[in-house]
Design a protein around this motif. Structure first.
Motif, PDB file in Angstrom:
ATOM      1  N   SER A   3      31.263  77.812  78.257  1.00 23.14           N
ATOM      2  CA  SER A   3      30.939  76.627  78.553  1.00 23.14           C
ATOM      3  C   SER A   3      30.656  76.097  80.114  1.00 23.14           C
ATOM      4  O   SER A   3      29.927  75.508  80.732  1.00 23.14           O
ATOM      5  N   LEU A   4      31.301  77.029  80.925  1.00 22.47           N
ATOM      6  CA  LEU A   4      31.258  77.130  82.419  1.00 22.47           C
ATOM      7  C   LEU A   4      29.969  78.019  82.867  1.00 22.47           C
ATOM      8  O   LEU A   4      29.047  77.626  83.786  1.00 22.47           O
ATOM      9  N   LEU A   5      29.640  78.725  81.988  1.00 26.11           N
ATOM     10  CA  LEU A   5      28.427  79.609  82.198  1.00 26.11           C
ATOM     11  C   LEU A   5      27.228  78.562  82.078  1.00 26.11           C
ATOM     12  O   LEU A   5      26.133  78.683  82.709  1.00 26.11           O
ATOM     13  N   ALA A   7      16.400  72.924  90.719  1.00 26.50           N
ATOM     14  CA  ALA A   7      15.136  73.190  90.865  1.00 26.50           C
ATOM     15  C   ALA A   7      14.429  72.191  90.560  1.00 26.50           C
ATOM     16  O   ALA A   7      13.408  71.924  91.134  1.00 26.50           O
ATOM     17  N   GLU A   8      14.632  71.336  89.617  1.00 25.38           N
ATOM     18  CA  GLU A   8      14.209  69.954  89.285  1.00 25.38           C
ATOM     19  C   GLU A   8      14.137  69.028  90.540  1.00 25.38           C
ATOM     20  O   GLU A   8      13.207  68.306  90.877  1.00 25.38           O
ATOM     21  N   PHE A  26      33.466  72.198  88.510  1.00 26.07           N
ATOM     22  CA  PHE A  26      32.379  72.210  89.332  1.00 26.07           C
ATOM     23  C   PHE A  26      32.377  70.860  90.130  1.00 26.07           C
ATOM     24  O   PHE A  26      31.490  69.953  90.041  1.00 26.07           O
ATOM     25  N   ASP A  27      33.592  70.590  91.032  1.00 31.66           N
ATOM     26  CA  ASP A  27      33.658  69.239  91.432  1.00 31.66           C
ATOM     27  C   ASP A  27      32.739  69.133  92.585  1.00 31.66           C
ATOM     28  O   ASP A  27      32.610  67.724  92.865  1.00 31.66           O
ATOM     29  N   MET A  40      24.137  77.135  84.420  1.00 31.68           N
ATOM     30  CA  MET A  40      22.730  77.365  84.225  1.00 31.68           C
ATOM     31  C   MET A  40      22.146  76.061  84.424  1.00 31.68           C
ATOM     32  O   MET A  40      21.018  75.893  84.830  1.00 31.68           O
ATOM     33  N   LEU A  41      22.653  75.059  84.002  1.00 34.84           N
ATOM     34  CA  LEU A  41      22.407  73.700  83.965  1.00 34.84           C
ATOM     35  C   LEU A  41      22.128  73.034  85.333  1.00 34.84           C
ATOM     36  O   LEU A  41      21.300  72.351  85.800  1.00 34.84           O
ATOM     37  N   LEU A  42      23.245  73.556  85.961  1.00 36.42           N
ATOM     38  CA  LEU A  42      23.251  73.237  87.476  1.00 36.42           C
ATOM     39  C   LEU A  42      22.182  73.822  88.393  1.00 36.42           C
ATOM     40  O   LEU A  42      21.673  73.341  89.196  1.00 36.42           O
TER      41      LEU A  42
END
Length: 217
Positions: A126-128, A139-140, A66-67, A132-134
């Motif tokens: 770990s990528l999934l 949204a935040e 996710f660069d 989800m964190l991204l």
């Protein structure tokens, strides 16, 4: 009038090019063999750099995949900040989403071969989790931007609700597009399907949502 924007120096340009090269090589290895099967040492060897150099640019292995994370997180907020006078926040974001679909952009998932990219994510927990964190951080960030643009108070629920719905719509269209591409559907047909879904979404949401945070003329 001469531009006052700072010029990129040779050192900064070389660092940017090295970072991009390492990331591109790593992504190719991940897509060929799977994220978990590739080591940092293998990436460093393929990029002809040291392991420490890889870590200097990318503190974690997920950062290599996710660069462009910060760019993706800020993208909807940027569309809101750059909207035209008389344009609402929702229409600015949805309008750009429509343009991404029509342009077969990677941001809309309507690109040939993008299904392989998504399969790599779904095969690596770990990528999934990072994806989800991204989405949560997007949204935040958008919530904060909407609150600032609309002058909303701390107890006003609208910024969070509008941001959540915009990110949800975008995520639904993106997932649908990548699944279609992975199933063998052409980018052209995938884009047409996504546009029809977007049209449907816009009929389901309220005018209050669509007209929230209109930029003063």
């Amino acid at each position: 009038m001469a531009s006052t924007a700072p010029q990129e120096g040779r050192r900064e340009r070389k660092k940017r090019e090295t970072r991009r090269r390492i990331s591109d090589i790593a992504t190719g290895l991940f897509l060929d063999r799977g994220f978990d099967a590739v080591t940092i040492a293998e990436i460093a060897e393929a990029a002809d750099v040291s392991v420490n150099t890889v870590y200097n640019y990318f503190p974690t292995k997920e950062d290599l995949f996710f660069d462009r994370e910060e760019e993706v997180i800020d993208r909807p907020s940027r569309f809101v900040r750059e909207r035209q006078p008389g344009e609402s926040a929702a229409r600015a974001v949805l309008g750009r989403l429509r343009a991404d679909i029509e342009d077969r952009s990677v941001y809309a998932g309507t690109v040939e071969g993008y299904g392989k990219f998504m399969r790599c994510i779904h095969e690596a927990p770990s990528l999934l989790a990072r994806m989800m964190l991204l989405q949560y951080r997007t949204a935040e960030r958008l919530t904060s931007t909407l609150a600032e643009e609309a002058g909303a108070g701390p107890d006003d629920p609208m910024p969070q609700l509008v941001a959540g719905e915009l990110v949800h719509i975008s995520n639904q269209l993106f997932r649908g597009a990548t699944r279609s591409i992975a199933a063998g559907k052409s980018p052209e047909q995938t884009a047409l399907d996504a546009l029809r879904k977007l049209d449907t979404y816009e009929t389901l949401v309220s005018e209050r949502f669509l007209n929230y945070a209109v930029k003063p003329g």
